[in-house]
Design an enzyme around this catalytic site. Structure first.
Site, PDB file in Angstrom:
ATOM      1  N   ASP A   9       7.736  -4.962  -7.877  1.00  0.00           N
ATOM      2  CA  ASP A   9       6.831  -4.372  -6.891  1.00  0.00           C
ATOM      3  C   ASP A   9       5.700  -3.718  -7.686  1.00  0.00           C
ATOM      4  O   ASP A   9       5.848  -3.435  -8.883  1.00  0.00           O
ATOM      5  CB  ASP A   9       7.623  -3.330  -6.096  1.00  0.00           C
ATOM      6  CG  ASP A   9       6.746  -2.364  -5.345  1.00  0.00           C
ATOM      7  OD1 ASP A   9       5.889  -2.822  -4.575  1.00  0.00           O
ATOM      8  OD2 ASP A   9       6.886  -1.147  -5.551  1.00  0.00           O
ATOM      9  N   ASP A  11       2.936  -1.034  -6.211  1.00  0.00           N
ATOM     10  CA  ASP A  11       2.621   0.361  -5.866  1.00  0.00           C
ATOM     11  C   ASP A  11       3.879   1.228  -5.862  1.00  0.00           C
ATOM     12  O   ASP A  11       4.775   1.020  -5.065  1.00  0.00           O
ATOM     13  CB  ASP A  11       1.917   0.403  -4.510  1.00  0.00           C
ATOM     14  CG  ASP A  11       0.561  -0.279  -4.579  1.00  0.00           C
ATOM     15  OD1 ASP A  11       0.358  -1.266  -3.846  1.00  0.00           O
ATOM     16  OD2 ASP A  11      -0.276   0.137  -5.391  1.00  0.00           O
TER      17      ASP A  11
HETATM   18  C1  XBP Z   1       2.556  -0.683  -1.134  1.00  0.00           C
HETATM   19  C2  XBP Z   1       1.844  -0.853   0.137  1.00  0.00           C
HETATM   20  C3  XBP Z   1       0.372  -1.149   0.103  1.00  0.00           C
HETATM   21  C4  XBP Z   1      -0.382   0.019  -0.543  1.00  0.00           C
HETATM   22  C5  XBP Z   1      -1.846   0.026  -0.137  1.00  0.00           C
HETATM   23  O1  XBP Z   1       2.654  -1.976  -1.668  1.00  0.00           O
HETATM   24  O2  XBP Z   1       2.449  -0.788   1.188  1.00  0.00           O
HETATM   25  O3  XBP Z   1      -0.041  -1.293   1.433  1.00  0.00           O
HETATM   26  O4  XBP Z   1       0.168   1.246  -0.063  1.00  0.00           O
HETATM   27  O5  XBP Z   1      -2.417  -1.194  -0.540  1.00  0.00           O
HETATM   28  P1  XBP Z   1       3.888  -2.350  -2.694  1.00  0.00           P
HETATM   29  P2  XBP Z   1      -3.248  -2.068   0.535  1.00  0.00           P
HETATM   30  O6  XBP Z   1       4.625  -3.469  -1.992  1.00  0.00           O
HETATM   31  O7  XBP Z   1       3.203  -2.780  -3.959  1.00  0.00           O
HETATM   32  O8  XBP Z   1       4.723  -1.104  -2.881  1.00  0.00           O
HETATM   33  O9  XBP Z   1      -4.220  -1.119   1.216  1.00  0.00           O
HETATM   34  O10 XBP Z   1      -3.938  -3.115  -0.308  1.00  0.00           O
HETATM   35  O11 XBP Z   1      -2.223  -2.631   1.475  1.00  0.00           O
HETATM   36 MG    MG Z   2       6.126   0.055  -3.729  1.00  0.00          MG
END
Ligand code: XBP
Ligand code: MG
Length: 255
Positions: A9, A11
């Site tokens: 993953d 973020d």
């Molecule tokens: C986390 C998310 C993303 C980010 C924001 O993604 O839910 O929506 O918070 O990015 P991950 P965007 O699966 O990497 O934890 O505004 O591009 O969605």
């Molecule tokens: Mg994440």
């Protein structure tokens, strides 16, 4: 059992990015004159909705609006999100967000053994490209053979779709791979895809229930950033999660 791939993953897992995302949302709202400003408390609540566009839609749904006002705002979501992505990717490209401890080390250890590396994320390819280039430079594209992200799937986490897409592009079975996540939605997505999952929560996700995780650590650790109480807690060999110990812990868990 063979280990053919690690799927990360982005973020919260590769890097603690959500404060930068929150700031970018607020900069976009200010630029577009919506009058909105998400506090840390607002954003921690909104984070249970994955996807920035979906998160904006949830915020609009919470507002007291006429049907016409609501429809007008909903029509502007793609434009709002594009503005947010410009703010976010610029900040990340400038190097404002480092990788979490142990990520670069584990990526190198895995790649050295021939284990393949992939990404399964809800965020956009633009954001991922900015983070990988700012933190790993040009070798990022050699390291990650598969990047599954954003709108490549209709159903975002906690649906398993993005992990199933990553496995399909890798040509690897779920039981020959490991997922790395930070949140409850991410753990549910990886588990539903059949993946044994390592969870490294952040301050925003530490309250999430990681019961289905194969292994929970505060972060991966490094010789320069050893995990407190390790070895001896969840780890046996050293005070950080090495690729060798990751492989043996998974082997034991699945045997
Ligand atoms: C986390 C998310 C993303 C980010 C924001 O993604 O839910 O929506 O918070 O990015 P991950 P965007 O699966 O990497 O934890 O505004 O591009 O969605
Ligand atoms: Mg994440």
């Amino acid at each position: 059992m063979r280990l053919d791939a690690l799927i990360f993953d982005v973020d919260g897992t590769l890097a603690d990015t959500e404060e930068a995302h929150r700031t970018a949302f607020n900069l976009a709202f200010e630029q577009l004159g919506t009058g909105w400003k998400w506090s840390r408390t607002d954003y921690r609540r909104l984070l249970s909705t994955t996807g920035g566009k979906e998160r904006i839609a949830r915020h609009i749904a919470s507002l007291d609006l006429t049907d016409g006002e609501r429809a007008e705002l909903v029509a502007r979501i793609p434009h709002m999100h594009a503005a947010k992505t410009r703010f976010y990717s610029a900040v990340v490209r400038d190097g404002a967000v480092p990788l979490r401890p142990g990520i670069a080390r584990l990526l190198d250890e895995a790649a050295t053994t021939g284990c393949r590396l992939a990404i399964a994320s809800t965020t956009t390819a633009v954001n991922i490209d900015a983070l990988l280039h700012a933190t790993l430079g040009t070798r990022a594209l050699d390291l990650f053979g598969v990047i599954a992200c954003g709108d490549q799937v209709a159903a975002k986490k906690p649906a398993p779709d993005i992990y199933l897409l990553a496995l399909q592009h890798l040509g690897v079975r779920a039981d020959h791979a490991i997922a790395f996540e930070d949140s409850a939605n991410g753990l549910r997505a990886a588990t539903a895809a059949g993946l044994w999952t390592v969870v490294t929560p952040t301050l925003r996700t530490e309250a999430h229930n990681p019961d289905d995780a194969g292994l929970v650590l505060p972060q991966l650790g490094d010789p320069q950033a050893p995990l407190v109480g390790e070895p001896g807690g969840r780890l046996r060999e050293c005070a950080w999660l090495s690729f060798a110990e990751l492989s043996s812990l998974r082997e034991e868990a699945l045997s």
